[in-house]
Design a protein around this motif. Structure first.
Motif, PDB file in Angstrom:
ATOM      1  N   ASP A 122      46.886  32.660  62.012  1.00  0.00           N
ATOM      2  CA  ASP A 122      46.750  34.035  61.188  1.00  0.00           C
ATOM      3  C   ASP A 122      47.646  34.044  59.785  1.00  0.00           C
ATOM      4  O   ASP A 122      47.289  34.285  58.879  1.00  0.00           O
ATOM      5  N   LEU A 123      48.869  33.361  60.193  1.00  0.00           N
ATOM      6  CA  LEU A 123      49.837  33.393  59.026  1.00  0.00           C
ATOM      7  C   LEU A 123      49.341  32.516  58.050  1.00  0.00           C
ATOM      8  O   LEU A 123      49.503  32.544  56.782  1.00  0.00           O
ATOM      9  N   VAL A 124      48.754  31.122  58.334  1.00  0.00           N
ATOM     10  CA  VAL A 124      48.291  30.160  57.453  1.00  0.00           C
ATOM     11  C   VAL A 124      47.148  30.783  56.849  1.00  0.00           C
ATOM     12  O   VAL A 124      46.760  30.592  55.477  1.00  0.00           O
ATOM     13  N   ALA A 125      46.055  31.746  57.514  1.00  0.00           N
ATOM     14  CA  ALA A 125      44.920  32.070  56.933  1.00  0.00           C
ATOM     15  C   ALA A 125      45.367  33.033  55.799  1.00  0.00           C
ATOM     16  O   ALA A 125      44.593  33.176  54.659  1.00  0.00           O
ATOM     17  N   VAL A 126      46.347  34.036  56.071  1.00  0.00           N
ATOM     18  CA  VAL A 126      46.535  34.972  55.136  1.00  0.00           C
ATOM     19  C   VAL A 126      47.390  34.360  53.917  1.00  0.00           C
ATOM     20  O   VAL A 126      47.262  34.654  52.601  1.00  0.00           O
ATOM     21  N   GLY A 127      48.249  33.177  54.015  1.00  0.00           N
ATOM     22  CA  GLY A 127      48.919  32.559  52.960  1.00  0.00           C
ATOM     23  C   GLY A 127      47.829  31.867  52.179  1.00  0.00           C
ATOM     24  O   GLY A 127      47.916  31.978  50.899  1.00  0.00           O
ATOM     25  N   LEU A 128      46.835  31.324  52.671  1.00  0.00           N
ATOM     26  CA  LEU A 128      45.615  30.526  52.139  1.00  0.00           C
ATOM     27  C   LEU A 128      45.109  31.503  51.209  1.00  0.00           C
ATOM     28  O   LEU A 128      44.833  31.247  49.936  1.00  0.00           O
ATOM     29  N   GLY A 129      44.479  32.838  51.673  1.00  0.00           N
ATOM     30  CA  GLY A 129      43.921  33.825  50.837  1.00  0.00           C
ATOM     31  C   GLY A 129      44.747  34.223  49.733  1.00  0.00           C
ATOM     32  O   GLY A 129      44.221  34.395  48.796  1.00  0.00           O
ATOM     33  N   PHE A 130      45.785  34.722  49.908  1.00  0.00           N
ATOM     34  CA  PHE A 130      46.738  35.072  48.825  1.00  0.00           C
ATOM     35  C   PHE A 130      47.144  34.090  47.791  1.00  0.00           C
ATOM     36  O   PHE A 130      47.220  34.069  46.551  1.00  0.00           O
ATOM     37  N   ALA A 131      47.143  32.812  48.395  1.00  0.00           N
ATOM     38  CA  ALA A 131      47.203  31.579  47.313  1.00  0.00           C
ATOM     39  C   ALA A 131      46.150  31.461  46.465  1.00  0.00           C
ATOM     40  O   ALA A 131      46.108  31.351  45.304  1.00  0.00           O
ATOM     41  N   GLY A 132      44.835  31.708  47.123  1.00  0.00           N
ATOM     42  CA  GLY A 132      43.522  31.784  46.368  1.00  0.00           C
ATOM     43  C   GLY A 132      43.461  32.966  45.387  1.00  0.00           C
ATOM     44  O   GLY A 132      43.164  32.419  44.265  1.00  0.00           O
ATOM     45  N   MET A 133      43.985  34.106  45.582  1.00  0.00           N
ATOM     46  CA  MET A 133      43.907  35.118  44.628  1.00  0.00           C
ATOM     47  C   MET A 133      45.012  34.885  43.536  1.00  0.00           C
ATOM     48  O   MET A 133      44.703  35.097  42.304  1.00  0.00           O
ATOM     49  N   LEU A 134      45.918  34.160  43.819  1.00  0.00           N
ATOM     50  CA  LEU A 134      47.163  33.642  42.895  1.00  0.00           C
ATOM     51  C   LEU A 134      46.234  32.722  41.825  1.00  0.00           C
ATOM     52  O   LEU A 134      46.683  32.862  40.561  1.00  0.00           O
ATOM     53  N   PHE A 256      25.541  37.873  31.171  1.00  0.00           N
ATOM     54  CA  PHE A 256      26.911  37.809  30.240  1.00  0.00           C
ATOM     55  C   PHE A 256      27.363  36.727  29.686  1.00  0.00           C
ATOM     56  O   PHE A 256      28.423  36.669  29.036  1.00  0.00           O
ATOM     57  N   GLY A 257      26.478  35.691  29.942  1.00  0.00           N
ATOM     58  CA  GLY A 257      27.036  34.127  29.185  1.00  0.00           C
ATOM     59  C   GLY A 257      28.240  33.718  29.542  1.00  0.00           C
ATOM     60  O   GLY A 257      28.886  33.061  28.833  1.00  0.00           O
ATOM     61  N   THR A 258      28.694  33.810  30.712  1.00  0.00           N
ATOM     62  CA  THR A 258      29.894  33.474  31.455  1.00  0.00           C
ATOM     63  C   THR A 258      29.866  32.338  32.413  1.00  0.00           C
ATOM     64  O   THR A 258      28.860  32.639  33.385  1.00  0.00           O
ATOM     65  N   LEU A 259      30.555  31.481  32.371  1.00  0.00           N
ATOM     66  CA  LEU A 259      30.545  30.365  33.386  1.00  0.00           C
ATOM     67  C   LEU A 259      31.655  30.377  34.315  1.00  0.00           C
ATOM     68  O   LEU A 259      32.856  31.080  33.781  1.00  0.00           O
ATOM     69  N   VAL A 260      31.316  30.194  35.665  1.00  0.00           N
ATOM     70  CA  VAL A 260      32.522  30.239  36.468  1.00  0.00           C
ATOM     71  C   VAL A 260      33.406  29.105  36.368  1.00  0.00           C
ATOM     72  O   VAL A 260      33.394  28.194  36.099  1.00  0.00           O
ATOM     73  N   SER A 261      34.659  29.982  36.332  1.00  0.00           N
ATOM     74  CA  SER A 261      35.878  28.832  35.947  1.00  0.00           C
ATOM     75  C   SER A 261      36.164  28.012  37.291  1.00  0.00           C
ATOM     76  O   SER A 261      36.131  28.373  38.243  1.00  0.00           O
ATOM     77  N   THR A 262      36.948  26.948  36.994  1.00  0.00           N
ATOM     78  CA  THR A 262      37.286  25.952  37.868  1.00  0.00           C
ATOM     79  C   THR A 262      38.262  26.715  38.862  1.00  0.00           C
ATOM     80  O   THR A 262      38.336  26.506  39.949  1.00  0.00           O
ATOM     81  N   GLN A 263      39.072  27.552  37.990  1.00  0.00           N
ATOM     82  CA  GLN A 263      40.032  28.333  39.047  1.00  0.00           C
ATOM     83  C   GLN A 263      39.532  29.243  39.881  1.00  0.00           C
ATOM     84  O   GLN A 263      39.919  29.361  40.823  1.00  0.00           O
ATOM     85  N   THR A 264      38.448  29.706  39.656  1.00  0.00           N
ATOM     86  CA  THR A 264      37.790  30.715  40.392  1.00  0.00           C
ATOM     87  C   THR A 264      37.002  30.113  41.657  1.00  0.00           C
ATOM     88  O   THR A 264      36.997  30.296  42.734  1.00  0.00           O
ATOM     89  N   LEU A 265      36.686  28.857  41.485  1.00  0.00           N
ATOM     90  CA  LEU A 265      36.074  28.125  42.309  1.00  0.00           C
ATOM     91  C   LEU A 265      37.177  27.635  43.529  1.00  0.00           C
ATOM     92  O   LEU A 265      36.766  27.667  44.630  1.00  0.00           O
ATOM     93  N   VAL A 266      38.153  27.128  42.968  1.00  0.00           N
ATOM     94  CA  VAL A 266      39.300  26.654  43.656  1.00  0.00           C
ATOM     95  C   VAL A 266      39.830  27.992  44.553  1.00  0.00           C
ATOM     96  O   VAL A 266      40.144  27.893  45.823  1.00  0.00           O
ATOM     97  N   GLY A 267      40.145  28.933  43.904  1.00  0.00           N
ATOM     98  CA  GLY A 267      40.504  30.259  44.713  1.00  0.00           C
ATOM     99  C   GLY A 267      39.507  30.600  45.638  1.00  0.00           C
ATOM    100  O   GLY A 267      40.166  30.957  46.703  1.00  0.00           O
ATOM    101  N   ALA A 268      38.274  30.778  45.203  1.00  0.00           N
ATOM    102  CA  ALA A 268      37.097  31.179  46.315  1.00  0.00           C
ATOM    103  C   ALA A 268      37.266  30.236  47.594  1.00  0.00           C
ATOM    104  O   ALA A 268      37.302  30.403  48.697  1.00  0.00           O
TER     105      ALA A 268
END
Length: 281
Positions: A122-134, A256-268
């Protein structure tokens, strides 16, 4: 096999319809304040749901569900309004990806407030999630100022959405699906009316039609979700929400002519991995 796949298909359709609705809301947002956008969305949706109720006649609500219905309506108003605010500064893909944190917020709340025994995963999961948001936050803004207000609003939306969806599972076993949708929309409409009056800008006929279309999509999406959750366990349907990233990325590019960024894909990827780890019991 067909009966097992049917709620999955309903869930996928619900995610697509709701993503499309949010794309319309994002397109309408530049011309109106968020309070009016949210009010118009819920007023139009409540009207559409009322029209369905006249035809479908779902009956009267049960007395024992009134309080949770009202509570869920308040949560829905907060979640929807904060998400619509976030869409003013974030892409659809970024907003939906941060919204994927909702299940991890539930894990965190269980550890902090319900005194549940923490598991290492659980702690690992929460850490991964918030790392993704960062990671997403670091990539937001396209080199300009970070849209902190939008990011915070999206996180608030994730928290309240998680609570509302938890309540949906219980209510869907007791109450008519259309009544659940009616309550959510009209409670939100009443709550948002004062804010809408303060910032009101008369919409054009075309904008009014788009608001009603978005609202109709929202009602249909909620009905599909409610039906799916009444037929299958929440844990089985929750992963379907990640398909929203595919739909959102497509709408970002087409509308909207916007491409998904690499950061968004990694964070996701980090967030989804964290949720999948947390869901293993």
């Amino acid at each position: 096999m067909t009966s097992r796949l049917f709620p999955v298909a309903l869930g996928l359709c619900a995610v697509f319809v709701i993503t499309l609705m949010n794309g319309l809301i994002k397109a309408l947002s530049p011309g109106f304040e968020t309070g009016q956008v949210a009010f118009m969305r819920y007023l139009s949706g409540g009207t559409f749901a009322l029209m369905l109720a006249v035809v479908m006649r779902p009956g009267w609500p049960r007395r024992d569900t009134l309080k949770p219905q009202i509570a869920r309506g308040v949560l829905g108003a907060i979640s929807g309004t904060s998400f619509f605010f976030a869409l003013r500064s974030l892409s659809l893909a970024d907003a939906f990806t941060i919204g994927f944190l909702a299940p991890l917020f539930m894990v965190l709340f269980g550890l902090l407030f319900l005194k549940e025994r923490p598991r290492g995963v659980d702690l690992v999961a929460v850490g991964l999630g918030f790392a993704g948001m960062l990671v997403i936050v670091h990539g937001a803004g396209d080199g300009g100022p970070r849209p902190w207000a939008g990011i915070a609003a999206c996180a608030l939306s994730a928290v309240t959405y998680a609570l509302a969806m938890t309540m949906l599972r219980s209510l869907a076993q007791k109450e008519a699906l259309l009544l659940i949708v009616l309550f959510q929309h009209w409670i939100a409409t009443l709550l948002l009316a004062p804010a809408a009056i303060v910032v009101w800008q008369p919409p054009s006929l075309a904008d009014t039609g788009l608001f009603f279309l978005a609202a109709a999509l929202g009602v249909i999406g909620h009905l599909l979700f409610a039906r799916a959750y009444a037929m299958a366990a929440a844990a089985r349907l929750a992963p379907l929400e990640y398909s929203a990233l595919i739909y959102a990325a497509a709408l970002d590019f087409v509308w909207f002519g916007t491409l998904v960024s690499t950061q968004t894909l990694v964070g996701a990827g980090l967030i989804i991995l964290g949720v999948l780890i947390a869901s293993r019991r």
